[in-house]
Design a protein around this motif. Structure first.
Motif, PDB file in Angstrom:
ATOM      1  N   TRP A 108     -45.009 -27.328   5.624  1.00 19.10           N
ATOM      2  CA  TRP A 108     -44.080 -25.827   5.090  1.00 19.10           C
ATOM      3  C   TRP A 108     -43.027 -25.338   4.975  1.00 19.10           C
ATOM      4  CZ3 TRP A 108     -48.864 -24.865   3.676  1.00 19.10           C
ATOM      5  CH2 TRP A 108     -49.811 -24.683   4.500  1.00 19.10           C
ATOM      6  N   PHE A 109     -42.154 -26.108   5.027  1.00 18.94           N
ATOM      7  CA  PHE A 109     -41.010 -26.337   5.674  1.00 18.94           C
ATOM      8  C   PHE A 109     -40.628 -27.497   4.219  1.00 18.94           C
ATOM      9  CE2 PHE A 109     -36.052 -28.933   5.937  1.00 18.94           C
ATOM     10  CZ  PHE A 109     -35.342 -27.553   5.549  1.00 18.94           C
ATOM     11  N   ILE A 110     -41.040 -28.671   4.106  1.00 15.78           N
ATOM     12  CA  ILE A 110     -41.057 -29.313   3.226  1.00 15.78           C
ATOM     13  C   ILE A 110     -41.582 -28.979   1.875  1.00 15.78           C
ATOM     14  CG2 ILE A 110     -42.458 -31.472   2.086  1.00 15.78           C
ATOM     15  CD1 ILE A 110     -42.260 -32.545   5.276  1.00 15.78           C
ATOM     16  N   ILE A 111     -42.870 -28.381   1.797  1.00 10.93           N
ATOM     17  CA  ILE A 111     -42.805 -27.345   0.712  1.00 10.93           C
ATOM     18  C   ILE A 111     -42.380 -26.672   0.235  1.00 10.93           C
ATOM     19  CG2 ILE A 111     -45.085 -26.090  -0.253  1.00 10.93           C
ATOM     20  CD1 ILE A 111     -47.739 -27.290   1.535  1.00 10.93           C
ATOM     21  N   ASP A 112     -41.758 -25.460   1.060  1.00 10.67           N
ATOM     22  CA  ASP A 112     -41.624 -24.409   0.749  1.00 10.67           C
ATOM     23  C   ASP A 112     -40.135 -25.136  -0.569  1.00 10.67           C
ATOM     24  OD1 ASP A 112     -42.766 -22.938   1.388  1.00 10.67           O
ATOM     25  OD2 ASP A 112     -42.141 -21.809   2.888  1.00 10.67           O
ATOM     26  N   TYR A 113     -39.190 -26.400   0.490  1.00 11.57           N
ATOM     27  CA  TYR A 113     -37.733 -26.767   0.517  1.00 11.57           C
ATOM     28  C   TYR A 113     -37.611 -27.877  -0.175  1.00 11.57           C
ATOM     29  CZ  TYR A 113     -36.961 -22.391   2.983  1.00 11.57           C
ATOM     30  OH  TYR A 113     -37.093 -20.875   3.294  1.00 11.57           O
ATOM     31  N   HIS A 114     -38.329 -28.590  -0.923  1.00 10.96           N
ATOM     32  CA  HIS A 114     -38.172 -29.539  -1.309  1.00 10.96           C
ATOM     33  C   HIS A 114     -38.979 -29.806  -2.286  1.00 10.96           C
ATOM     34  CE1 HIS A 114     -35.015 -30.979   1.824  1.00 10.96           C
ATOM     35  NE2 HIS A 114     -36.110 -30.530   3.037  1.00 10.96           N
ATOM     36  N   LEU A 115     -40.408 -28.890  -2.519  1.00 13.35           N
ATOM     37  CA  LEU A 115     -40.943 -29.704  -3.057  1.00 13.35           C
ATOM     38  C   LEU A 115     -41.529 -28.698  -4.318  1.00 13.35           C
ATOM     39  CD1 LEU A 115     -44.091 -31.410  -1.231  1.00 13.35           C
ATOM     40  CD2 LEU A 115     -41.758 -31.686  -2.385  1.00 13.35           C
ATOM     41  N   LYS A 116     -41.591 -27.400  -4.195  1.00 14.81           N
ATOM     42  CA  LYS A 116     -41.540 -25.877  -5.080  1.00 14.81           C
ATOM     43  C   LYS A 116     -41.136 -25.646  -5.569  1.00 14.81           C
ATOM     44  CE  LYS A 116     -44.572 -22.653  -2.487  1.00 14.81           C
ATOM     45  NZ  LYS A 116     -44.517 -21.593  -1.582  1.00 14.81           N
ATOM     46  N   GLY A 117     -40.712 -25.879  -6.986  1.00 12.80           N
ATOM     47  CA  GLY A 117     -40.082 -25.478  -8.572  1.00 12.80           C
ATOM     48  C   GLY A 117     -39.793 -26.796  -8.879  1.00 12.80           C
ATOM     49  N   VAL A 118     -40.139 -28.044  -7.952  1.00 16.71           N
ATOM     50  CA  VAL A 118     -39.275 -29.447  -8.614  1.00 16.71           C
ATOM     51  C   VAL A 118     -40.113 -30.546  -8.774  1.00 16.71           C
ATOM     52  CG1 VAL A 118     -38.153 -31.378  -7.180  1.00 16.71           C
ATOM     53  CG2 VAL A 118     -37.512 -28.855  -6.316  1.00 16.71           C
ATOM     54  N   PHE A 119     -41.233 -30.367  -8.393  1.00 12.29           N
ATOM     55  CA  PHE A 119     -42.447 -31.107  -8.715  1.00 12.29           C
ATOM     56  C   PHE A 119     -44.199 -30.269  -9.256  1.00 12.29           C
ATOM     57  CE2 PHE A 119     -40.645 -33.211  -5.919  1.00 12.29           C
ATOM     58  CZ  PHE A 119     -40.101 -34.411  -6.276  1.00 12.29           C
ATOM     59  N   LEU A 120     -44.523 -30.226  -9.974  1.00 12.72           N
ATOM     60  CA  LEU A 120     -45.623 -30.265 -10.045  1.00 12.72           C
ATOM     61  C   LEU A 120     -47.010 -30.770  -9.550  1.00 12.72           C
ATOM     62  CD1 LEU A 120     -47.903 -28.026 -12.380  1.00 12.72           C
ATOM     63  CD2 LEU A 120     -48.047 -30.486 -13.380  1.00 12.72           C
ATOM     64  N   LEU A 121     -47.118 -29.455  -8.271  1.00  9.31           N
ATOM     65  CA  LEU A 121     -48.011 -29.944  -7.679  1.00  9.31           C
ATOM     66  C   LEU A 121     -49.338 -29.770  -7.722  1.00  9.31           C
ATOM     67  CD1 LEU A 121     -46.165 -28.415  -4.390  1.00  9.31           C
ATOM     68  CD2 LEU A 121     -46.094 -30.191  -4.941  1.00  9.31           C
ATOM     69  N   GLU A 122     -50.145 -30.332  -6.983  1.00 10.94           N
ATOM     70  CA  GLU A 122     -51.731 -31.024  -6.861  1.00 10.94           C
ATOM     71  C   GLU A 122     -51.824 -29.938  -5.680  1.00 10.94           C
ATOM     72  OE1 GLU A 122     -52.899 -35.170  -6.983  1.00 10.94           O
ATOM     73  OE2 GLU A 122     -51.926 -35.539  -8.969  1.00 10.94           O
ATOM     74  N   PRO A 123     -53.313 -29.743  -5.985  1.00 11.61           N
ATOM     75  CA  PRO A 123     -54.111 -28.690  -4.866  1.00 11.61           C
ATOM     76  C   PRO A 123     -54.214 -29.123  -3.396  1.00 11.61           C
ATOM     77  CG  PRO A 123     -55.916 -28.577  -7.080  1.00 11.61           C
ATOM     78  CD  PRO A 123     -54.344 -29.297  -7.130  1.00 11.61           C
ATOM     79  N   VAL A 124     -54.243 -30.615  -3.643  1.00  7.83           N
ATOM     80  CA  VAL A 124     -54.218 -31.746  -2.598  1.00  7.83           C
ATOM     81  C   VAL A 124     -53.149 -32.330  -2.195  1.00  7.83           C
ATOM     82  CG1 VAL A 124     -55.558 -33.365  -0.721  1.00  7.83           C
ATOM     83  CG2 VAL A 124     -56.532 -31.061  -2.724  1.00  7.83           C
ATOM     84  N   ILE A 125     -52.031 -32.382  -1.365  1.00  7.31           N
ATOM     85  CA  ILE A 125     -51.156 -32.796  -1.612  1.00  7.31           C
ATOM     86  C   ILE A 125     -51.225 -33.651  -0.633  1.00  7.31           C
ATOM     87  CG2 ILE A 125     -49.444 -31.816  -2.939  1.00  7.31           C
ATOM     88  CD1 ILE A 125     -48.199 -30.455  -0.831  1.00  7.31           C
ATOM     89  N   ASN A 126     -50.009 -35.105   0.135  1.00  9.19           N
ATOM     90  CA  ASN A 126     -50.242 -36.023   1.577  1.00  9.19           C
ATOM     91  C   ASN A 126     -48.872 -35.956   2.191  1.00  9.19           C
ATOM     92  OD1 ASN A 126     -53.431 -36.283   0.044  1.00  9.19           O
ATOM     93  ND2 ASN A 126     -51.709 -38.037  -1.333  1.00  9.19           N
ATOM     94  N   PHE A 127     -49.206 -36.279   3.946  1.00 11.06           N
ATOM     95  CA  PHE A 127     -48.260 -35.868   4.696  1.00 11.06           C
ATOM     96  C   PHE A 127     -48.628 -37.195   5.334  1.00 11.06           C
ATOM     97  CE2 PHE A 127     -47.523 -31.426   3.320  1.00 11.06           C
ATOM     98  CZ  PHE A 127     -45.986 -31.220   2.914  1.00 11.06           C
ATOM     99  N   ASP A 128     -47.410 -38.060   5.451  1.00 12.65           N
ATOM    100  CA  ASP A 128     -47.628 -38.836   6.245  1.00 12.65           C
ATOM    101  C   ASP A 128     -46.868 -38.672   7.373  1.00 12.65           C
ATOM    102  OD1 ASP A 128     -50.473 -40.370   5.167  1.00 12.65           O
ATOM    103  OD2 ASP A 128     -48.753 -40.796   3.698  1.00 12.65           O
TER     104      ASP A 128
END
Length: 102
Positions: free
Chosen positions: A28-48
């Motif tokens: 959730w931290f990555i989504i909120d502080y590194h991805l939102k507003g920076v990338f157009l996110l798809e409905p399914v994203i991958n984390f490894d």
């Protein structure tokens, strides 16, 4: 755009049973502080999950993009954890789940 209208957040049973809550919070931290507003996110994203000299690194990617981002954490890595997770946005209901649950 996915992950922009959060209503509720969940983690699947398999996720909660397989990794500590701190790791779930890291997604959730990555989504909120590194991805939102920076990338157009798809409905399914991958984390490894990656072993970075005994510490946890998490790599973000999504199906239709060549972009990959790795975020390092000062948290011990456990090789027994599943290595692949997905974040799914279903109309504002966001869920972290293991890749095998997809």
């Amino acid at each position: 755009m996915a992950f922009s209208n959060t209503r509720r957040r969940y983690a699947s049973f398999d996720t909660v049973a397989s990794i500590p809550g701190e790791v779930i919070d890291a997604f959730w931290f990555i989504i909120d502080y590194h991805l939102k507003g920076v990338f157009l996110l798809e409905p399914v994203i991958n984390f490894d999950l990656i072993n970075a000299q005994g510490l946890l690194s998490i790599q973000f990617s999504q199906g239709n993009s060549p972009t990959k981002i790795v975020v390092d954490f000062d948290y011990p890595f456990n090789p027994k954890w599943p290595s692949a997770y997905r974040a799914v946005d279903n109309m504002g209901r966001e869920t972290i789940m293991t890749a095998r649950e997809m």
